[in-house]
Scaffold this motif. Structure first.
Motif, PDB file in Angstrom:
ATOM      1  N   ALA A  95      -4.421  20.211   5.345  1.00 32.74           N
ATOM      2  CA  ALA A  95      -3.031  20.023   5.782  1.00 32.74           C
ATOM      3  C   ALA A  95      -2.808  18.557   6.115  1.00 32.74           C
ATOM      4  CB  ALA A  95      -2.725  20.897   6.990  1.00 32.74           C
ATOM      5  N   ILE A  96      -1.530  18.206   6.141  1.00 33.54           N
ATOM      6  CA  ILE A  96      -1.120  16.868   6.574  1.00 33.54           C
ATOM      7  C   ILE A  96       0.002  17.040   7.584  1.00 33.54           C
ATOM      8  CG2 ILE A  96      -0.008  14.714   5.870  1.00 33.54           C
ATOM      9  CD1 ILE A  96      -1.393  14.938   3.180  1.00 33.54           C
ATOM     10  N   ASP A  97      -0.153  16.406   8.747  1.00 33.57           N
ATOM     11  CA  ASP A  97       0.923  16.352   9.733  1.00 33.57           C
ATOM     12  C   ASP A  97       1.667  15.047   9.509  1.00 33.57           C
ATOM     13  OD1 ASP A  97       0.414  18.777  11.133  1.00 33.57           O
ATOM     14  OD2 ASP A  97      -1.306  17.815  12.071  1.00 33.57           O
ATOM     15  N   LEU A  98       2.965  15.163   9.282  1.00 32.98           N
ATOM     16  CA  LEU A  98       3.809  14.023   8.937  1.00 32.98           C
ATOM     17  C   LEU A  98       4.739  13.744  10.116  1.00 32.98           C
ATOM     18  CD1 LEU A  98       4.418  12.605   6.005  1.00 32.98           C
ATOM     19  CD2 LEU A  98       6.524  13.893   6.206  1.00 32.98           C
ATOM     20  N   GLY A  99       4.936  12.482  10.453  1.00 32.82           N
ATOM     21  CA  GLY A  99       5.843  12.166  11.547  1.00 32.82           C
ATOM     22  C   GLY A  99       6.284  10.720  11.522  1.00 32.82           C
ATOM     23  N   CYS A 100       7.384  10.453  12.213  1.00 35.32           N
ATOM     24  CA  CYS A 100       7.904   9.103  12.417  1.00 35.32           C
ATOM     25  C   CYS A 100       8.693   9.140  13.714  1.00 35.32           C
ATOM     26  CB  CYS A 100       8.768   8.642  11.248  1.00 35.32           C
ATOM     27  SG  CYS A 100      10.365   9.482  11.133  1.00 35.32           S
ATOM     28  N   TRP A 101       9.416   8.077  14.044  1.00 36.73           N
ATOM     29  CA  TRP A 101      10.188   8.063  15.287  1.00 36.73           C
ATOM     30  C   TRP A 101      11.299   9.106  15.280  1.00 36.73           C
ATOM     31  CZ3 TRP A 101      15.417   7.176  15.569  1.00 36.73           C
ATOM     32  CH2 TRP A 101      16.026   6.638  14.441  1.00 36.73           C
ATOM     33  N   LEU A 102      11.729   9.512  14.101  1.00 44.01           N
ATOM     34  CA  LEU A 102      12.860  10.422  13.953  1.00 44.01           C
ATOM     35  C   LEU A 102      12.447  11.889  13.959  1.00 44.01           C
ATOM     36  CD1 LEU A 102      15.919  10.482  13.423  1.00 44.01           C
ATOM     37  CD2 LEU A 102      15.406  10.303  10.991  1.00 44.01           C
ATOM     38  N   ALA A 103      11.261  12.186  13.474  1.00 48.78           N
ATOM     39  CA  ALA A 103      10.765  13.568  13.370  1.00 48.78           C
ATOM     40  C   ALA A 103       9.258  13.539  13.571  1.00 48.78           C
ATOM     41  CB  ALA A 103      11.107  14.149  11.999  1.00 48.78           C
ATOM     42  N   ARG A 104       8.753  14.462  14.369  1.00 43.07           N
ATOM     43  CA  ARG A 104       7.324  14.439  14.688  1.00 43.07           C
ATOM     44  C   ARG A 104       6.680  15.785  14.397  1.00 43.07           C
ATOM     45  NH1 ARG A 104       9.812  12.296  19.316  1.00 43.07           N
ATOM     46  NH2 ARG A 104       9.698  10.035  19.347  1.00 43.07           N
ATOM     47  N   GLY A 105       5.420  15.720  13.963  1.00 39.75           N
ATOM     48  CA  GLY A 105       4.600  16.933  13.859  1.00 39.75           C
ATOM     49  C   GLY A 105       5.015  17.913  12.779  1.00 39.75           C
ATOM     50  N   LEU A 106       5.494  17.430  11.650  1.00 35.84           N
ATOM     51  CA  LEU A 106       5.828  18.323  10.547  1.00 35.84           C
ATOM     52  C   LEU A 106       4.554  18.675   9.790  1.00 35.84           C
ATOM     53  CD1 LEU A 106       9.024  16.465   9.363  1.00 35.84           C
ATOM     54  CD2 LEU A 106       8.921  18.582  10.695  1.00 35.84           C
ATOM     55  N   ARG A 107       4.177  19.957   9.783  1.00 37.67           N
ATOM     56  CA  ARG A 107       2.915  20.405   9.186  1.00 37.67           C
ATOM     57  C   ARG A 107       3.149  20.770   7.719  1.00 37.67           C
ATOM     58  NH1 ARG A 107      -2.684  22.109  10.183  1.00 37.67           N
ATOM     59  NH2 ARG A 107      -2.391  20.536  11.772  1.00 37.67           N
ATOM     60  N   TYR A 108       2.417  20.088   6.833  1.00 36.48           N
ATOM     61  CA  TYR A 108       2.418  20.362   5.395  1.00 36.48           C
ATOM     62  C   TYR A 108       1.061  20.950   5.039  1.00 36.48           C
ATOM     63  CZ  TYR A 108       6.743  17.729   4.613  1.00 36.48           C
ATOM     64  OH  TYR A 108       8.056  17.299   4.619  1.00 36.48           O
ATOM     65  N   GLN A 109       1.040  22.224   4.626  1.00 33.75           N
ATOM     66  CA  GLN A 109      -0.190  22.913   4.233  1.00 33.75           C
ATOM     67  C   GLN A 109      -0.495  22.614   2.759  1.00 33.75           C
ATOM     68  OE1 GLN A 109      -1.152  24.304   7.779  1.00 33.75           O
ATOM     69  NE2 GLN A 109      -2.361  24.917   6.027  1.00 33.75           N
ATOM     70  N   ARG A 110      -1.754  22.408   2.455  1.00 34.36           N
ATOM     71  CA  ARG A 110      -2.155  22.126   1.074  1.00 34.36           C
ATOM     72  C   ARG A 110      -1.912  23.369   0.206  1.00 34.36           C
ATOM     73  NH1 ARG A 110      -6.281  18.209  -0.622  1.00 34.36           N
ATOM     74  NH2 ARG A 110      -6.257  18.346  -2.883  1.00 34.36           N
ATOM     75  N   ILE A 111      -1.278  23.171  -0.965  1.00 32.50           N
ATOM     76  CA  ILE A 111      -1.069  24.263  -1.914  1.00 32.50           C
ATOM     77  C   ILE A 111      -1.813  24.030  -3.229  1.00 32.50           C
ATOM     78  CG2 ILE A 111       1.067  25.106  -0.902  1.00 32.50           C
ATOM     79  CD1 ILE A 111       2.642  23.522  -2.927  1.00 32.50           C
TER      80      ILE A 111
END
Length: 154
Positions: A137-153
């Motif tokens: 998985a990859i957790d994606l974030g920036c100042w605008l949005a934090r902790g978005l979890r992307y699961q590997r497919i």
């Protein structure tokens, strides 16, 4: 040394550090305490202890990842020894941007553009690995949005 305070910066850019005395109040900025360096963003009701990072990320994260919360996909591809990433979803297909290494299992995905507001700046990609060491998985974030979890497919 007193707390490190946020200095004015361009909209959407990371905060710049400066210094102030202990008695200036703690609205937004950085504080140095016996527990370490802390980031406070009062307007966002957010605070976090900042941890030092080191090492080189392993470039084995190429694949497709899906965020169920946003119904979006992150594609990471390797070309010529360089990793590139792009996000696609209900707002369309983002362009591929070269990933910049930060530290072990940390990368930055630049986002220099926006349509009707300031760009979010660099997105941070934090890699999660399974028992075999393969990215899961990859957790994606920036100042605008934090902790978005992307699961590997793939």
């Amino acid at each position: 040394m007193g707390p490190i305070r946020r200095q004015p910066s361009c909209p959407g850019s990371p905060p710049r550090a400066g210094h102030s005395s202990w008695n200036t109040g703690n609205i937004s900025g950085f504080d140095i305490t016996k527990d370490g360096l802390w980031l406070h963003r009062a307007a966002e009701n957010f605070g976090a202890r900042l941890m030092p990072v080191s090492g080189q990320p392993v470039p084995d994260i190429a694949g497709r990842y899906r965020c169920a919360e946003l119904d979006a996909e992150l594609t990471v591809a390797e070309a010529g020894g360089v990793l590139f990433g792009a996000v696609s979803g209900w707002l369309g297909q983002g362009r591929m941007e070269a990933l910049n290494p930060i530290a072990t299992d940390l990368w930055a995905l630049p986002c220099p553009r926006a349509l009707d507001h300031t760009p979010p700046g660099d997105w941070t990609l934090r890699i999660s690995r399974g028992d075999t060491g393969r990215p899961t998985a990859i957790d994606l974030g920036c100042w605008l949005a934090r902790g978005l979890r992307y699961q590997r497919i793939t």
